[in-house]
Design a protein around this motif. Structure first.
Motif, mmCIF file in Angstrom:
data_model
loop_
_atom_site.group_PDB
_atom_site.id
_atom_site.type_symbol
_atom_site.label_atom_id
_atom_site.label_comp_id
_atom_site.label_asym_id
_atom_site.label_seq_id
_atom_site.Cartn_x
_atom_site.Cartn_y
_atom_site.Cartn_z
ATOM 1 N N CYS A 35 66.672 -85.421 9.748
ATOM 2 C CA CYS A 35 65.189 -85.345 9.769
ATOM 3 C C CYS A 35 64.661 -84.376 10.598
ATOM 4 N N GLU A 88 63.084 -80.701 10.020
ATOM 5 C CA GLU A 88 61.502 -80.574 10.249
ATOM 6 C C GLU A 88 61.599 -79.052 11.267
ATOM 7 N N LEU A 142 61.517 -84.046 3.077
ATOM 8 C CA LEU A 142 61.520 -84.468 4.612
ATOM 9 C C LEU A 142 60.573 -85.868 4.234
ATOM 10 N N LEU A 162 63.121 -88.174 2.631
ATOM 11 C CA LEU A 162 64.070 -88.810 3.456
ATOM 12 C C LEU A 162 63.469 -89.864 4.379
ATOM 13 N N LYS A 163 62.406 -89.611 4.842
ATOM 14 C CA LYS A 163 61.607 -90.341 5.973
ATOM 15 C C LYS A 163 61.404 -91.916 4.979
#
Length: 168
Positions: A84, A88, A50, A53-54
């Motif tokens: 995303c 999450e 994550l 990716l961010k």
């Protein structure tokens, strides 16, 4: 050279002892208790994914509470934001499952009657401590900790299985 050979011999004997110990140990109890460490590792890997990716897409934060608006440009950033948000959501589900499993395992460890077994299993499978660290913390020898561990796994299996061999 002679002292070096003695050290190797001592190491070899310790490895043999550890291998013998592993061979006679109840396996399903150990695998069951290791589940929380495996689950935690999976969560940590997802969190890293994550974060990557961010960073890759320059997303500051995205969550289920944030709305993703589509644009006419079709630049693909919306799709990445959706990925995303989905990741999450999966992580939150895994954390909830992990927390529940960890609480069940702690309760099952605490259901044992021998306090030494409880101490060793808790430290080994909930706190992820090595046998060496457990020995130091409890002021036991390494060998004594491994003996208690073996007994604890047998007690755990006995306490938490039915006659057909399923976990209670």
């Amino acid at each position: 050279d002679c002292s070096h050979q003695r050290e190797r011999s001592k190491e070899d004997k310790e490895k043999e002892k550890e291998n013998e110990y592993r061979e006679v140990m109840p396996m399903w109890a150990k695998k069951y208790l290791q589940e929380i460490q495996r689950m935690e590792e999976q969560i940590n890997q997802r969190l890293e994914e994550l974060s990557s990716l961010k960073a890759l897409y320059g997303l500051k934060g995205c969550g289920l509470s944030e709305r993703v608006q589509t644009s006419q440009r079709g630049d693909g950033l919306e799709n990445e934001a959706i990925k995303c948000v989905e990741l999450e959501r999966q992580i939150r589900e895994q954390i909830l499952e992990f927390t529940n499993k960890k609480n069940i395992i702690i309760s099952r460890i605490q259901a044992l009657t021998d306090i030494r077994c409880i101490q060793v299993l808790y430290r080994r499978y909930v706190r992820y401590m090595s046998f060496e660290s457990i020995a130091v913390e409890l002021n036991y020898s390494y060998d004594h900790v491994t003996r208690i561990h073996k007994k604890a796994l047998i007690d755990f299996e006995t306490c938490h299985t039915m006659s057909v061999g399923n976990v209670v």
